[in-house]
Design a protein around this motif. Structure first.
Motif, PDB file in Angstrom:
ATOM      1  N   GLU A 263     -34.009  33.179  -0.477  1.00 19.37           N
ATOM      2  CA  GLU A 263     -33.164  32.113  -1.228  1.00 19.37           C
ATOM      3  C   GLU A 263     -33.918  30.713  -1.524  1.00 19.37           C
ATOM      4  N   CYS A 264     -33.707  29.997  -2.438  1.00 21.78           N
ATOM      5  CA  CYS A 264     -34.633  28.854  -2.671  1.00 21.78           C
ATOM      6  C   CYS A 264     -33.997  27.522  -1.635  1.00 21.78           C
ATOM      7  N   GLY A 265     -35.409  26.900  -1.270  1.00 22.47           N
ATOM      8  CA  GLY A 265     -35.304  26.030  -0.424  1.00 22.47           C
ATOM      9  C   GLY A 265     -34.676  24.487  -0.920  1.00 22.47           C
ATOM     10  N   ASN A 266     -34.746  23.420  -0.185  1.00 22.15           N
ATOM     11  CA  ASN A 266     -34.285  22.209  -0.570  1.00 22.15           C
ATOM     12  C   ASN A 266     -35.059  21.719  -1.986  1.00 22.15           C
ATOM     13  N   VAL A 267     -34.669  20.872  -2.888  1.00 22.74           N
ATOM     14  CA  VAL A 267     -35.350  20.408  -3.881  1.00 22.74           C
ATOM     15  C   VAL A 267     -35.648  19.022  -3.755  1.00 22.74           C
ATOM     16  N   ARG A 268     -35.081  18.394  -2.637  1.00 25.42           N
ATOM     17  CA  ARG A 268     -35.427  17.002  -2.188  1.00 25.42           C
ATOM     18  C   ARG A 268     -35.487  16.938  -0.823  1.00 25.42           C
ATOM     19  N   GLU A 269     -36.637  16.131  -0.501  1.00 24.83           N
ATOM     20  CA  GLU A 269     -37.134  15.913   0.926  1.00 24.83           C
ATOM     21  C   GLU A 269     -37.318  14.570   0.989  1.00 24.83           C
ATOM     22  N   SER A 270     -36.776  13.680   2.216  1.00 22.23           N
ATOM     23  CA  SER A 270     -37.296  12.445   2.604  1.00 22.23           C
ATOM     24  C   SER A 270     -37.919  12.118   3.752  1.00 22.23           C
ATOM     25  N   LYS A 271     -38.341  10.949   4.109  1.00 22.14           N
ATOM     26  CA  LYS A 271     -38.992  10.662   5.311  1.00 22.14           C
ATOM     27  C   LYS A 271     -39.258   9.282   5.442  1.00 22.14           C
ATOM     28  N   ALA A 272     -39.038   8.865   6.642  1.00 18.78           N
ATOM     29  CA  ALA A 272     -38.975   7.202   6.943  1.00 18.78           C
ATOM     30  C   ALA A 272     -40.380   6.852   6.817  1.00 18.78           C
ATOM     31  N   CYS A 273     -40.540   5.269   6.316  1.00 17.90           N
ATOM     32  CA  CYS A 273     -41.746   4.701   5.981  1.00 17.90           C
ATOM     33  C   CYS A 273     -41.826   3.468   6.179  1.00 17.90           C
ATOM     34  N   ASN A 274     -42.732   2.733   6.358  1.00 20.93           N
ATOM     35  CA  ASN A 274     -42.974   1.315   6.892  1.00 20.93           C
ATOM     36  C   ASN A 274     -42.131   0.864   7.819  1.00 20.93           C
ATOM     37  N   SER A 275     -42.235   1.569   9.015  1.00 23.32           N
ATOM     38  CA  SER A 275     -41.459   1.544  10.268  1.00 23.32           C
ATOM     39  C   SER A 275     -41.745   0.276  10.763  1.00 23.32           C
ATOM     40  N   GLN A 276     -42.868  -0.471  10.540  1.00 21.70           N
ATOM     41  CA  GLN A 276     -43.238  -1.630  11.196  1.00 21.70           C
ATOM     42  C   GLN A 276     -42.352  -2.791  11.095  1.00 21.70           C
ATOM     43  N   PRO A 277     -42.048  -3.651  12.174  1.00 26.23           N
ATOM     44  CA  PRO A 277     -41.001  -4.723  12.141  1.00 26.23           C
ATOM     45  C   PRO A 277     -41.390  -5.799  10.986  1.00 26.23           C
ATOM     46  N   CYS A 278     -40.186  -6.231  10.515  1.00 25.72           N
ATOM     47  CA  CYS A 278     -40.605  -7.551   9.532  1.00 25.72           C
ATOM     48  C   CYS A 278     -40.947  -8.543   9.936  1.00 25.72           C
ATOM     49  N   PRO A 279     -41.756  -9.567   9.553  1.00 24.27           N
ATOM     50  CA  PRO A 279     -42.376 -10.678   9.931  1.00 24.27           C
ATOM     51  C   PRO A 279     -40.935 -11.839  10.253  1.00 24.27           C
ATOM     52  N   VAL A 280     -40.821 -12.554  11.348  1.00 29.86           N
ATOM     53  CA  VAL A 280     -39.815 -13.393  11.638  1.00 29.86           C
ATOM     54  C   VAL A 280     -40.495 -14.808  11.736  1.00 29.86           C
ATOM     55  N   ASP A 281     -39.829 -15.755  10.622  1.00 33.20           N
ATOM     56  CA  ASP A 281     -40.595 -17.154  10.663  1.00 33.20           C
ATOM     57  C   ASP A 281     -39.963 -18.071  12.004  1.00 33.20           C
ATOM     58  N   CYS A 282     -40.628 -18.724  12.401  1.00 29.78           N
ATOM     59  CA  CYS A 282     -40.174 -19.865  13.567  1.00 29.78           C
ATOM     60  C   CYS A 282     -39.130 -20.744  12.828  1.00 29.78           C
ATOM     61  N   GLN A 283     -38.234 -20.900  13.702  1.00 29.14           N
ATOM     62  CA  GLN A 283     -36.911 -21.457  13.245  1.00 29.14           C
ATOM     63  C   GLN A 283     -36.787 -22.808  14.439  1.00 29.14           C
ATOM     64  N   VAL A 284     -36.704 -24.078  14.155  1.00 31.90           N
ATOM     65  CA  VAL A 284     -36.508 -24.963  14.859  1.00 31.90           C
ATOM     66  C   VAL A 284     -35.021 -25.689  14.662  1.00 31.90           C
ATOM     67  N   SER A 285     -34.802 -26.577  15.772  1.00 30.34           N
ATOM     68  CA  SER A 285     -33.399 -27.299  15.643  1.00 30.34           C
ATOM     69  C   SER A 285     -33.604 -28.705  15.033  1.00 30.34           C
ATOM     70  N   GLU A 286     -32.596 -29.308  14.781  1.00 30.83           N
ATOM     71  CA  GLU A 286     -32.641 -30.730  14.111  1.00 30.83           C
ATOM     72  C   GLU A 286     -33.271 -31.622  15.133  1.00 30.83           C
ATOM     73  N   TRP A 287     -34.051 -32.853  14.627  1.00 32.90           N
ATOM     74  CA  TRP A 287     -34.399 -33.729  15.338  1.00 32.90           C
ATOM     75  C   TRP A 287     -33.328 -34.504  16.289  1.00 32.90           C
ATOM     76  N   THR A 288     -33.897 -35.023  17.283  1.00 31.87           N
ATOM     77  CA  THR A 288     -33.005 -35.707  18.248  1.00 31.87           C
ATOM     78  C   THR A 288     -33.134 -37.207  17.635  1.00 31.87           C
ATOM     79  N   ALA A 289     -32.195 -38.059  18.320  1.00 25.27           N
ATOM     80  CA  ALA A 289     -32.283 -39.552  17.900  1.00 25.27           C
ATOM     81  C   ALA A 289     -33.603 -40.084  18.451  1.00 25.27           C
ATOM     82  N   TRP A 290     -34.147 -41.378  17.749  1.00 25.87           N
ATOM     83  CA  TRP A 290     -35.403 -41.774  18.343  1.00 25.87           C
ATOM     84  C   TRP A 290     -35.059 -42.239  20.091  1.00 25.87           C
TER      85      TRP A 290
END
Length: 368
Positions: free
Chosen positions: A286-313
């Protein structure tokens, strides 16, 4: 009156006569030595003598006479010494030739050489003839002549060559060898045509279903050589057909190229497809699958640094004269996987810029 002018000699003028009285002591007196006699031997060691006589014999107990003879050794010349040689040896040397007249010799040695005119040595070497019988004459043959032309133009034939007698054998010499010599020869191999046997029965039809092929073959009995006729075909085949059709497997196209990844990072998916060219029949795969997929670009996405609001002077560090004060913020999400780095977390500014009060200062009192 003495004699003169031939007158008579005077007679004796003195006379003596013996008289007997007491016996006188008289020593022996001898004459002078005579000359030495000739040597007792003409050569070699000899003896010669001389003598003297008693002129007055000893008397009245006088001294006795000395020796009246004496001798001494003498040597006029060396005696001749004759040469003395050994006896001839009984055996002669080996003959210088085995036949045809040679010589052999023998030698004796000098036991004592001659000297002082003695007899010289006789001959020390004797030579005599030997092996005077004629020598055997070996047969002498000429060099072989050239080989004759081969008796056949192809395949194995025969060639021969000849030689002649130059000197015949004599007196038991080596006899002549063969005057003719033959050898196998081959100018070139004769062509040999190929010979084959009969065909074998047909083989079974190939495969187990549908159309096939059957074959038969024949052996080579004599292979073609040296330009002979080549062999005909040794096998032949023909189509054949099984009563049952063969299963036909599904046929599919080749896979397409993989698609672009659905995500740049954080694991996306890539797909490829293919088409059915013909479906399976008669129980084929019989015929096999007509579509096949694979995982790609499995490296983690970049995460930008995030900081809090400034404190009072914060509080100014000086009440006047340009002080400094600061405010802070902290990292809430650190940078990861190549994301944007964190901005600065401390900020400073000037404060209390007004001049500070300056008190009056006086010097110390002077002396009165």
């Amino acid at each position: 009156v003495p004699q003169a002018h031939g007158g008579k000699e005077c007679p004796a003028q003195r006379e003596t006569q013996t008289c007997k009285g007491p016996e006188c002591v008289v020593d022996c007196e001898v004459s002078e030595w005579s000359d030495w006699s000739t040597c007792s031997k003409e050569c070699g060691d000899g003896t010669q003598t001389r003598t003297r006589k008693v002129t007055v014999p000893a008397a009245g107990g006088g001294a006795a006479c000395p020796d009246l003879k004496e001798s001494r050794p003498c040597f006029q010349r060396a005696c001749p010494v004759d040469c003395v040689v050994s006896e001839w040896p009984k055996t002669w040397s080996q003959c210088t030739a085995a036949c045809g007249g040679g010589t052999q010799s023998r030698q004796r040695t000098i036991l004592q050489g001659n000297a002082h005119g003695g007899k010289p040595c006789p001959g020390l070497r004797q030579v005599q003839p030997c092996n005077t019988q004629p020598c055997p004459v070996n047969c002498e043959l000429s060099d072989w002549g050239p080989w004759s032309k081969c008796s056949r133009e192809c395949g194995q034939g025969e060639t021969k060559r000849e030689r002649v007698v130059i000197t015949a054998a004599a007196h038991g010499g080596a006899a002549c060898g063969n005057l003719t010599e033959t050898a196998k020869c081959e100018i070139k191999p004769c062509p040999i045509d190929c010979k084959v046997g009969t065909f074998s029965p047909w083989s079974a039809c190939s495969g187990q279903c549908g159309e096939g092929v059957r074959t038969r073959s024949r052996p080579v009995l004599v292979p073609a050589q040296f330009g002979g006729a080549e062999c005909p075909a040794l096998s032949e085949s023909e189509e054949c057909k099984h009563p049952t059709p063969c299963p036909v497997d599904c046929k599919m196209s080749e896979w397409s190229e993989w698609s672009a990844c659905s995500k740049q990072c954080g694991t996306g998916a890539s797909v490829r497809t293919r088409k059915i060219l013909s479906n399976a029949t008669h129980g084929g795969a019989e015929c096999g699958n007509v579509r096949e997929s694979k995982a790609c670009n499995s490296q983690p996405c970049p995460v930008d640094c995030q900081v809090s609001e400034w404190t009072a002077w914060g509080k100014c560090d000086a009440p006047c004269g340009h002080g400094m004060q600061q405010r802070l913020r902290h990292v809430t999400t650190p940078s990861q996987h190549g994301g944007a780095e964190c901005p600065h977390l401390i900020e400073k500014q000037g404060c209390n810029d007004q001049p500070c009060p300056i008190d009056c200062k006086l010097s110390t009192w002077s002396e009165r």
